[in-house]
Every structure is written in C-alpha cells, then in structure tokens.
Design an enzyme around this catalytic site. Sequence first.
Site, PDB file in Angstrom:
ATOM      1  CG  ASP A 154      -1.871   1.124   1.295  1.00  0.00           C
ATOM      2  OD1 ASP A 154      -1.459   2.281   1.058  1.00  0.00           O
ATOM      3  OD2 ASP A 154      -3.058   0.883   1.581  1.00  0.00           O
ATOM      4  CG  ASP A 172      -1.082   7.165 -13.226  1.00  0.00           C
ATOM      5  OD1 ASP A 172      -2.224   7.651 -13.129  1.00  0.00           O
ATOM      6  OD2 ASP A 172      -0.691   6.529 -14.210  1.00  0.00           O
TER       7      ASP A 172
END
Length: 287
Positions: A154, A172
């Site tokens: 993460d 992104d």
Amino acid sequence: MPAGADGRRWHRLPAEGLYSGEHLWLREPADADLRQALKRIRNGRYRRPFALDSVRSRRLHFSLRYVQSEMLMDYPDALTLSYTRQMMGFLPLLPDPRELMIVGLGGGSLTKFCYRHLPQTRITTVEINPEVLAFGSLFQLPAEDARHRIVLADAADHLSQVTTGLDVVLLDGCDAQGTARRFCSPEFFRELRGKLRHEGIAVINLIGVASRASRLLEDLRSAFDDQVLVLNAQANDNRLVFASRWPWSLRDWTDAEARAVALSRACRLDFQPLLQQLRRAQVQAQA
C-alpha cells in the site's frame, strides 16, 4: 505461457464486441469459463486487470471506461498516453532527481521511461495489486536492479516508512473509479509533502468525476500551502497537479527552458510545450 503458482495461466482470445480487430489477455484458471469472463468485462463486473491488443499497441484496463496504460509494440519504452507525457513536465525544472517514487505500476509506462532516460536516478515503483504485477511480462518491464525496484505494498503505508527525502513522486494510483481512495485524504497529502526534499515535486494524476477531483484539489492546495499548478490533461476526466514545497515563483524558468530543448533531443519527448503549460499555470496561480 505456463500456469503460475496460483494455478492461473494466460488466455489470449478474440475481444468479441469490445474493440474491432483486437485480442484480449486474461489470467484465469485453465478451465475457466472465458465467455462468462468476457460478459463480466462488458458489464463492468470483472474484478481483475485485463489487457487489450490492437495491431500497434497493448493496453491495460481495470474496466473498459479507463485505459490504465498503453504500450506501443515496436517502442515499449515510449509514453503514448498524453497525460503520462505531461507528468514528465517536472524534468526541465528538476533534471537530476536522485530519488524518484512512482505510485501505481499499471503497465509500467512511467517506470520504463524513467529507467531508460534517468540513469542516475533510483526508482521505486509501489503497487498494491499483485494482479497488476503479473502483467509485467506482457508489458516488457525491465528486471529489478540496483537502481530500480518494484515494491508490492500500500503506497500510503510505504510512504510513511520512507526515511530518505524524495526528489520526485509521480502518483498515478487508480482503481476502476479513478484516483484510488487511499490517496484522497488531507492526511495523505500532508504526508506526501513531508517526504519531499526542499525543491522536490509531486505530480498527481486526478482522474474521475469532476466534483470529486475538485474536492481533492482543495485538499492539495491546503497541504502544499497553495504551491500547486493544475493542468487539464489532454484526455477525458484527467487533471494533473504539480505540487511543490518550494515556491514556484522562485524556480529558474529561463534555465528550465534551455534544459527543455536538450531533454527533447535526448528523450524524444517534446518538453517545451510541457514547460510552457506549467509556466502558464504558474502565472495564472500568481494572478
């Protein structure tokens, strides 16, 4: 290709009714009902990444609504999507980054471009979805080495553990709805700012419905003390935010223009209009 440890293998099949003349790549068990998988792709209920081939390119999707990444088959390191080219607009202003983090691997377009053209830069690409990592072979990702690594994590958790100042962060990270919700909080944006070096730049791709993107933009302005420049990407639903700890007005835009010319030749990417867009955004922000 042989089956992986999870028992799934690559299936290449005609993309019936999706795009004329294209083929579809799926990772499913050998005995999977591929017609049902195709039906779920059409109705937006397929929960894994998939790739679509045309004659010239290969595209990664999480849903049919958005193209996550595109690779030209003859030029796999080129940036084909306009917003990815715009994201590299930081380079004339910060031409020699030492530490660069890319959030969201996708098909690896940004990672491949930076690996090829920034040989002195250490590149860390963070991706949360192991399903996406499995597509690396299809998109010709370079092998990891001393200056390039891919981290399965993460990105918000990974960022909190970073101890080395970052020169550039290219964010992104998307899901089927747009910018991943994990990156859509004031707390994350403040953490992002705190990890940048003094002259560091974060480039954030805001994608999704306009009302949600506008709320995120306000949070970014607050976290970065209004040192944000906004570009409308040359694609649907995209806005790019260039955020900096250092005031944009103090950067040397004249030197950056000269560097843009040299970079355009070296990277085969026209940096001059990218820099001009940023300069206009900076002037507008000061007005």
